[in-house]
Motif scaffolding. Structure first.
Motif, PDB file in Angstrom:
ATOM      1  N   LYS A 158      -1.334   8.444 -21.048  1.00 18.17           N
ATOM      2  CA  LYS A 158      -0.865   7.262 -21.780  1.00 18.17           C
ATOM      3  C   LYS A 158      -1.545   5.972 -21.352  1.00 18.17           C
ATOM      4  CE  LYS A 158       3.467   9.283 -23.050  1.00 18.17           C
ATOM      5  NZ  LYS A 158       4.897   9.394 -22.792  1.00 18.17           N
ATOM      6  N   ILE A 215       0.829  -1.208   0.000  1.00 21.21           N
ATOM      7  CA  ILE A 215       0.000   0.000   0.000  1.00 21.21           C
ATOM      8  C   ILE A 215       0.870   1.267   0.000  1.00 21.21           C
ATOM      9  CG2 ILE A 215      -1.799   1.278   1.227  1.00 21.21           C
ATOM     10  CD1 ILE A 215      -2.778  -1.462   2.293  1.00 21.21           C
ATOM     11  N   PRO A 216       1.832   1.388   0.961  1.00 18.77           N
ATOM     12  CA  PRO A 216       2.647   2.615   0.956  1.00 18.77           C
ATOM     13  C   PRO A 216       3.404   2.805  -0.356  1.00 18.77           C
ATOM     14  CG  PRO A 216       3.059   1.313   2.940  1.00 18.77           C
ATOM     15  CD  PRO A 216       2.207   0.483   2.050  1.00 18.77           C
ATOM     16  N   ILE A 217       3.770   1.698  -0.998  1.00 18.81           N
ATOM     17  CA  ILE A 217       4.498   1.811  -2.269  1.00 18.81           C
ATOM     18  C   ILE A 217       3.545   2.295  -3.364  1.00 18.81           C
ATOM     19  CG2 ILE A 217       5.774   0.508  -4.017  1.00 18.81           C
ATOM     20  CD1 ILE A 217       6.673  -1.323  -1.620  1.00 18.81           C
ATOM     21  N   ALA A 218       2.325   1.728  -3.376  1.00 20.90           N
ATOM     22  CA  ALA A 218       1.355   2.095  -4.414  1.00 20.90           C
ATOM     23  C   ALA A 218       0.856   3.528  -4.257  1.00 20.90           C
ATOM     24  CB  ALA A 218       0.186   1.117  -4.395  1.00 20.90           C
ATOM     25  N   VAL A 219       0.907   4.057  -3.023  1.00 15.40           N
ATOM     26  CA  VAL A 219       0.444   5.437  -2.805  1.00 15.40           C
ATOM     27  C   VAL A 219       1.266   6.423  -3.648  1.00 15.40           C
ATOM     28  CG1 VAL A 219       0.319   7.289  -1.073  1.00 15.40           C
ATOM     29  CG2 VAL A 219      -0.583   5.034  -0.544  1.00 15.40           C
ATOM     30  N   GLU A 220       2.505   6.048  -3.973  1.00 13.82           N
ATOM     31  CA  GLU A 220       3.340   6.920  -4.800  1.00 13.82           C
ATOM     32  C   GLU A 220       2.709   7.156  -6.185  1.00 13.82           C
ATOM     33  OE1 GLU A 220       7.486   5.904  -4.903  1.00 13.82           O
ATOM     34  OE2 GLU A 220       8.001   7.687  -6.058  1.00 13.82           O
ATOM     35  N   LEU A 221       1.732   6.331  -6.550  1.00 13.19           N
ATOM     36  CA  LEU A 221       1.055   6.525  -7.841  1.00 13.19           C
ATOM     37  C   LEU A 221       0.406   7.904  -7.926  1.00 13.19           C
ATOM     38  CD1 LEU A 221      -0.557   3.048  -8.447  1.00 13.19           C
ATOM     39  CD2 LEU A 221       1.197   4.140  -9.824  1.00 13.19           C
ATOM     40  N   MET A 222       0.151   8.525  -6.764  1.00 14.10           N
ATOM     41  CA  MET A 222      -0.429   9.883  -6.800  1.00 14.10           C
ATOM     42  C   MET A 222       0.486  10.865  -7.527  1.00 14.10           C
ATOM     43  SD  MET A 222      -0.135  10.862  -2.740  1.00 14.10           S
ATOM     44  CE  MET A 222      -0.699  12.556  -2.786  1.00 14.10           C
ATOM     45  N   GLU A 223       1.770  10.544  -7.602  1.00 12.96           N
ATOM     46  CA  GLU A 223       2.724  11.377  -8.336  1.00 12.96           C
ATOM     47  C   GLU A 223       2.660  11.130  -9.842  1.00 12.96           C
ATOM     48  OE1 GLU A 223       3.818  13.371  -5.827  1.00 12.96           O
ATOM     49  OE2 GLU A 223       5.947  12.831  -5.736  1.00 12.96           O
ATOM     50  N   TRP A 224       1.974  10.060 -10.247  1.00 12.73           N
ATOM     51  CA  TRP A 224       1.996   9.639 -11.646  1.00 12.73           C
ATOM     52  C   TRP A 224       0.640   9.803 -12.337  1.00 12.73           C
ATOM     53  CZ3 TRP A 224       6.565   8.859 -13.861  1.00 12.73           C
ATOM     54  CH2 TRP A 224       7.644   8.472 -13.060  1.00 12.73           C
ATOM     55  N   LEU A 277       0.624  10.813 -16.060  1.00 12.54           N
ATOM     56  CA  LEU A 277       1.101   9.758 -16.949  1.00 12.54           C
ATOM     57  C   LEU A 277      -0.027   8.806 -17.328  1.00 12.54           C
ATOM     58  CD1 LEU A 277       3.859   8.070 -17.878  1.00 12.54           C
ATOM     59  CD2 LEU A 277       3.002   6.596 -16.091  1.00 12.54           C
ATOM     60  N   PHE A 278      -0.817   8.382 -16.313  1.00 10.17           N
ATOM     61  CA  PHE A 278      -1.878   7.420 -16.597  1.00 10.17           C
ATOM     62  C   PHE A 278      -3.020   8.072 -17.371  1.00 10.17           C
ATOM     63  CE2 PHE A 278       0.466   5.129 -13.405  1.00 10.17           C
ATOM     64  CZ  PHE A 278       0.423   3.840 -13.906  1.00 10.17           C
TER      65      PHE A 278
END
Lengths: 230, 124
Positions: free
Chosen positions: B88, B72-81, B84-85
């Motif tokens: 693309k 979960i903490p790793i996936a939260v970084e998706l807020m920075e991306w 991109l999503f």
């Protein structure tokens, strides 16, 4: 501003959302409502609307992921408990898993490349069929981004859980050993949990396939991906 | 209390294996995930009987049951991306879906074919 109070808050937020989303998932048993998907979406929304940046969440992340490495090592235990499966028909199983792992990596990387996606994304897509803790590590080795890889791994696991069994049936793949292995190679832990509902053989096979796919992809990806992209 | 001690001791054992694996990889510049090397080492130790499975079950199974918590903490970084999503995301669909079908049918097809032929030969 980074403060111990902020760190404590982000950790508490993550734990609470995990507990709630796990309860929801156990109750609904829906492949789309996994704890990872629900809590991540919830946390991102809460951080976004309360104006907390990812930089402020980061110190808590370091603390929370501290046990991920040791937990990954622990994956050896279920593999060891299922070792008799490997012995029963070693070569068909090994050939099937190696071919599946290599072909899916090749197709994903090449299609991503011809789609014109940037190198970071192409590298992040490579370990998308690998169980998350190891996929993250592979992503870092081949020049991908761990967070993007988690998104691809979860997408693959979720779609695989939803359509995998039906696709196999449609293509007349009925052998329980073949079905279990296919789901483990394709959709890692999520696929394993899904196909376990079909039977113990399928579930155990999927678990073994998941572990071996992770090991095989770890060995081939660092050598194979630069070559595919070169 | 005893369970808590047992849990901590087992967790420490897993951590030591992980720590050593990570150290070996860093020192010798091996292009291999620390978790995978640790997993292979633990598997070998279990097979050779140096470590008994009972020494690990108390900590390992709860840890693996809640493995997805650590992502979960790793996936939260998706807020920075997000951008991109948004830009693309559609390009990702084809590689992800096609490669998924390829994996399913390659492994499923090969294993079904190989186990069916070994059955015809009378072996199983």
């Amino acid at each position: 501003m980074n403060s111990p109070i902020m760190t404590a808050f982000t950790i508490l937020l993550t734990v609470v959302l995990y507990i709630i989303s796990r309860k929801i998932w156990i109750k609904t048993q829906n492949a789309l409502l996994t704890p990872l998907l629900l809590s991540t979406a919830g946390i991102i929304l809460i951080l976004h609307y309360s104006g907390i940046t990812f930089e402020q969440y980061k110190p808590g992340k370091q603390i929370m992921t501290f046990l991920l490495g040791p937990a990954t090592v622990g994956l050896a235990l279920p593999l060891y408990l299922n070792r008799h499966i490997l012995r029963s028909s070693f070569f068909p199983i090994l050939i099937g898993i190696v071919c599946g792992a290599v072909s899916t990596l090749t197709v994903a990387v090449l299609l991503a490349k011809v789609s014109g996606l940037e190198a970071l994304i192409v590298a992040s897509i490579a370990p998308k069929s690998v169980t998350t803790p190891i996929a993250i590590e592979i992503a870092q080795i081949v020049g991908g981004d761990p967070a993007i890889t988690v998104a691809f791994v979860v997408f693959t696991g979720t779609l695989g859980s939803m359509i995998g069994a039906s696709v196999l049936t449609l293509c007349k793949i009925t052998n329980p050993v073949a079905r279990g292995l296919a789901m483990g190679v394709t959709a890692h832990g999520q696929g394993t949990a899904t196909i376990l509902q079909e039977g113990q053989t399928q579930g155990a096979m999927a678990g073994v396939a998941m572990a071996l796919t992770a090991i095989i992809t770890s060995f081939i990806a660092p050598l194979f991906i630069p070559w595919l992209l070169g | 209390m005893i369970t808590a001690l047992k849990f901590s001791a087992q967790l420490f054992l897993l951590w030591v294996i992980y720590f050593l694996s990570a150290w070996v990889i860093k020192t010798f510049h091996l292009p291999l995930p620390g978790g995978v090397l640790g997993m292979l080492i633990l598997f070998a130790l279990l097979l050779s009987g140096v470590i008994k499975e009972e020494w690990l079950t108390t900590a390992t199974f709860p840890l693996l049951r809640h493995l997805s918590f650590f992502f979960i903490p790793i996936a939260v970084e998706l807020m920075e991306w997000g951008d991109l999503f948004r830009q693309k995301g559609h390009l990702l669909f084809l590689p992800l879906v096609v490669s998924l079908l390829v994996a399913l049918l390659t492994t499923g097809g090969i294993v079904q074919l190989l186990t069916a032929s070994s059955r015809k030969d009378g072996g199983h």
